[in-house]
Design a protein around this motif. Sequence first.
Motif, PDB file in Angstrom:
ATOM      1  N   ALA A 255      43.628  59.511  21.611  1.00  0.00           N
ATOM      2  CA  ALA A 255      43.545  58.138  21.490  1.00  0.00           C
ATOM      3  C   ALA A 255      44.572  57.579  22.390  1.00  0.00           C
ATOM      4  O   ALA A 255      45.705  58.084  22.781  1.00  0.00           O
ATOM      5  CB  ALA A 255      44.200  57.716  20.015  1.00  0.00           C
ATOM      6  N   THR A 256      44.094  56.569  23.216  1.00  0.00           N
ATOM      7  CA  THR A 256      44.795  56.015  24.329  1.00  0.00           C
ATOM      8  C   THR A 256      45.212  54.476  23.856  1.00  0.00           C
ATOM      9  O   THR A 256      44.202  53.545  23.835  1.00  0.00           O
ATOM     10  CB  THR A 256      44.052  56.089  25.782  1.00  0.00           C
ATOM     11  OG1 THR A 256      43.777  57.568  25.734  1.00  0.00           O
ATOM     12  CG2 THR A 256      44.917  55.500  26.844  1.00  0.00           C
ATOM     13  N   LEU A 257      46.333  54.086  23.794  1.00  0.00           N
ATOM     14  CA  LEU A 257      46.504  52.438  23.822  1.00  0.00           C
ATOM     15  C   LEU A 257      47.170  52.208  25.204  1.00  0.00           C
ATOM     16  O   LEU A 257      48.117  52.587  25.735  1.00  0.00           O
ATOM     17  CB  LEU A 257      47.683  52.562  22.750  1.00  0.00           C
ATOM     18  CG  LEU A 257      48.168  51.359  22.458  1.00  0.00           C
ATOM     19  CD1 LEU A 257      47.146  50.373  21.614  1.00  0.00           C
ATOM     20  CD2 LEU A 257      49.528  51.045  21.762  1.00  0.00           C
ATOM     21  N   THR A 261      47.375  45.682  27.335  1.00  0.00           N
ATOM     22  CA  THR A 261      46.238  44.894  26.684  1.00  0.00           C
ATOM     23  C   THR A 261      46.128  45.160  25.018  1.00  0.00           C
ATOM     24  O   THR A 261      45.616  44.432  24.284  1.00  0.00           O
ATOM     25  CB  THR A 261      45.040  45.063  27.310  1.00  0.00           C
ATOM     26  OG1 THR A 261      44.558  46.479  26.974  1.00  0.00           O
ATOM     27  CG2 THR A 261      44.982  44.656  28.620  1.00  0.00           C
ATOM     28  N   PHE A 262      46.625  46.493  24.698  1.00  0.00           N
ATOM     29  CA  PHE A 262      46.620  46.811  23.491  1.00  0.00           C
ATOM     30  C   PHE A 262      44.949  47.266  23.168  1.00  0.00           C
ATOM     31  O   PHE A 262      44.489  47.575  21.842  1.00  0.00           O
ATOM     32  CB  PHE A 262      47.270  46.162  22.483  1.00  0.00           C
ATOM     33  CG  PHE A 262      48.669  46.625  22.113  1.00  0.00           C
ATOM     34  CD1 PHE A 262      49.449  47.151  23.017  1.00  0.00           C
ATOM     35  CD2 PHE A 262      49.056  46.466  20.711  1.00  0.00           C
ATOM     36  CE1 PHE A 262      50.866  47.457  22.726  1.00  0.00           C
ATOM     37  CE2 PHE A 262      50.295  46.904  20.445  1.00  0.00           C
ATOM     38  CZ  PHE A 262      51.175  47.290  21.318  1.00  0.00           C
ATOM     39  N   ASP A 263      44.048  47.300  24.183  1.00  0.00           N
ATOM     40  CA  ASP A 263      42.897  48.054  24.080  1.00  0.00           C
ATOM     41  C   ASP A 263      43.027  49.505  23.649  1.00  0.00           C
ATOM     42  O   ASP A 263      44.072  50.121  24.091  1.00  0.00           O
ATOM     43  CB  ASP A 263      42.151  47.985  25.387  1.00  0.00           C
ATOM     44  CG  ASP A 263      41.602  46.271  25.521  1.00  0.00           C
ATOM     45  OD1 ASP A 263      41.976  45.531  24.824  1.00  0.00           O
ATOM     46  OD2 ASP A 263      41.128  46.049  26.764  1.00  0.00           O
ATOM     47  N   LEU A 264      42.151  50.035  22.814  1.00  0.00           N
ATOM     48  CA  LEU A 264      42.141  51.504  22.318  1.00  0.00           C
ATOM     49  C   LEU A 264      40.735  52.095  22.821  1.00  0.00           C
ATOM     50  O   LEU A 264      39.822  51.472  22.800  1.00  0.00           O
ATOM     51  CB  LEU A 264      42.358  51.314  20.940  1.00  0.00           C
ATOM     52  CG  LEU A 264      43.612  51.260  20.174  1.00  0.00           C
ATOM     53  CD1 LEU A 264      43.215  50.972  18.787  1.00  0.00           C
ATOM     54  CD2 LEU A 264      44.392  52.333  20.198  1.00  0.00           C
ATOM     55  N   ARG A 265      41.080  53.397  23.002  1.00  0.00           N
ATOM     56  CA  ARG A 265      40.026  54.318  23.394  1.00  0.00           C
ATOM     57  C   ARG A 265      40.128  55.675  22.649  1.00  0.00           C
ATOM     58  O   ARG A 265      41.289  56.202  22.525  1.00  0.00           O
ATOM     59  CB  ARG A 265      39.929  54.535  24.870  1.00  0.00           C
ATOM     60  CG  ARG A 265      38.720  55.157  25.329  1.00  0.00           C
ATOM     61  CD  ARG A 265      38.587  55.236  27.147  1.00  0.00           C
ATOM     62  NE  ARG A 265      39.309  56.295  27.378  1.00  0.00           N
ATOM     63  CZ  ARG A 265      40.100  56.507  28.008  1.00  0.00           C
ATOM     64  NH1 ARG A 265      40.655  55.074  28.438  1.00  0.00           N
ATOM     65  NH2 ARG A 265      40.920  57.362  28.637  1.00  0.00           N
ATOM     66  N   GLN A 273      34.859  55.914  22.191  1.00  0.00           N
ATOM     67  CA  GLN A 273      34.681  54.524  21.724  1.00  0.00           C
ATOM     68  C   GLN A 273      35.825  53.906  22.135  1.00  0.00           C
ATOM     69  O   GLN A 273      37.097  54.320  22.322  1.00  0.00           O
ATOM     70  CB  GLN A 273      34.293  54.285  20.171  1.00  0.00           C
ATOM     71  CG  GLN A 273      35.634  54.849  19.343  1.00  0.00           C
ATOM     72  CD  GLN A 273      35.533  54.443  17.848  1.00  0.00           C
ATOM     73  OE1 GLN A 273      35.659  53.298  17.647  1.00  0.00           O
ATOM     74  NE2 GLN A 273      35.316  55.364  17.059  1.00  0.00           N
ATOM     75  N   THR A 274      35.583  52.571  22.598  1.00  0.00           N
ATOM     76  CA  THR A 274      36.717  51.662  23.006  1.00  0.00           C
ATOM     77  C   THR A 274      36.627  50.277  21.813  1.00  0.00           C
ATOM     78  O   THR A 274      35.655  50.018  21.623  1.00  0.00           O
ATOM     79  CB  THR A 274      36.323  51.039  24.316  1.00  0.00           C
ATOM     80  OG1 THR A 274      36.328  52.434  25.388  1.00  0.00           O
ATOM     81  CG2 THR A 274      37.540  50.150  24.949  1.00  0.00           C
ATOM     82  N   VAL A 275      37.912  50.274  21.578  1.00  0.00           N
ATOM     83  CA  VAL A 275      38.066  49.109  20.560  1.00  0.00           C
ATOM     84  C   VAL A 275      38.961  47.990  21.209  1.00  0.00           C
ATOM     85  O   VAL A 275      40.062  48.043  21.651  1.00  0.00           O
ATOM     86  CB  VAL A 275      39.026  49.799  19.374  1.00  0.00           C
ATOM     87  CG1 VAL A 275      39.159  48.381  18.337  1.00  0.00           C
ATOM     88  CG2 VAL A 275      38.143  50.896  18.621  1.00  0.00           C
TER      89      VAL A 275
END
Length: 331
Positions: A255-257, A261-265, A273-275
Amino acid sequence: MVTVALVGLGDIGLGAHLPALLRSAEVRLVAVADPVASHRDAASALVDGVVAVGSSLDDALATGPDGVVLATPPWATPELAIAALRAGRFVLAEKPVATSVAAAAVYDALTAAERARLQIGLTYRHDPAIRRLESWIGDGVLGGPLLVRAHIYDERRDPADGEHLDRIRGTLAHGMPVVHEGAHVFDWLAHLLGPGGLSVDDAWALRTDADLPAPNLTGARLSHPAGHRVLAEFGWLTDALPRCELTFLGPRGLATLDGATFDLRLETAAGEQTVVFPGERGPRCFDLQVARFAALVRGDTVAPDPDLDAGLAALAVAERVATRAMDGVTA
Ligand SMILES: NC(=O)c1ccc[n+]([C@@H]2O[C@H](COP(=O)([O-])OP(=O)(O)OC[C@H]3O[C@@H](n4cnc5c(N)ncnc54)[C@H](O)[C@@H]3O)[C@@H](O)[C@H]2O)c1
């Protein structure tokens, strides 16, 4: 409607707290205060004469607010927080709660009732990205144990921005970046990795310009009792900065934060998935923080979130890193 005063009209006070307070339908801003005339003038322009403008906490308290938001530096915040709590107000106080564990000892004198009115500005704790990470880790999506890499780089040195340079140099004189940025990061990790504190295995510090008041780059290797390992780096004031991000690597996924931006992958054997959560990270978190503070003042929630203990715990880990790092540095 909860009435609130904002004390401290510097970068984060004017740039994030004031807009969040003005946006909120749950609070009414009644006063702003700062000892620096130019900061008061800048705030006056934004509040358009509808709130009292003063130069001290006492001026703000005189307007009778239910709550006080302290966007003040950590060397000033403890005394102000205690005074506002003793005056019977609710307080939202910026992180870090003090510049050292010793300096934070003044909070020991607070009664339980006073502590119950003190919320700490560990703002990004409120972000839905942290909640999502918590569920990925808690539900075993990544497996375990985890290797956490936190690369926290901010406050790029801009030779053309003397005000920024002076402010960050001034902050550095009160503690390395780990003390200030670590407040957030070690709070997230306490949340995400679960009970049991982080111990510091080793740490380092580097001063990239000899005239800086303290090392501006710091890092550490830390261990969690559940077997997780953390590699954390914090850096300020270089002309270019590495990417700011946190990664959580387990046997089943990564998981990458994105730190900005605090976008997550999320990458697992099942795919990627990207959140992306709606809105910008800053306003999103400051709005959630104000809502939580308003709920505390109204009595809708019984305990501050985050509370002083969370602020003290994050400060204690940051200080252990700073102390260990300085063991190997000659002044
Ligand atoms: N939660 C977050 O995301 C976040 C982000 C940035 C900064 N911060 C924290 O916010 C705090 C302030 O940071 P900043 O960058 O805005 O600093 P700053 O120096 O730009 O602003 C601080 C302001 O407080 C005022 N002040 C100082 N002593 C005071 C006193 N006794 N009474 C009233 N006002 C006083 C100063 O005049 C200044 O205007 C720091 O603790 C910092 O770590 C938090």
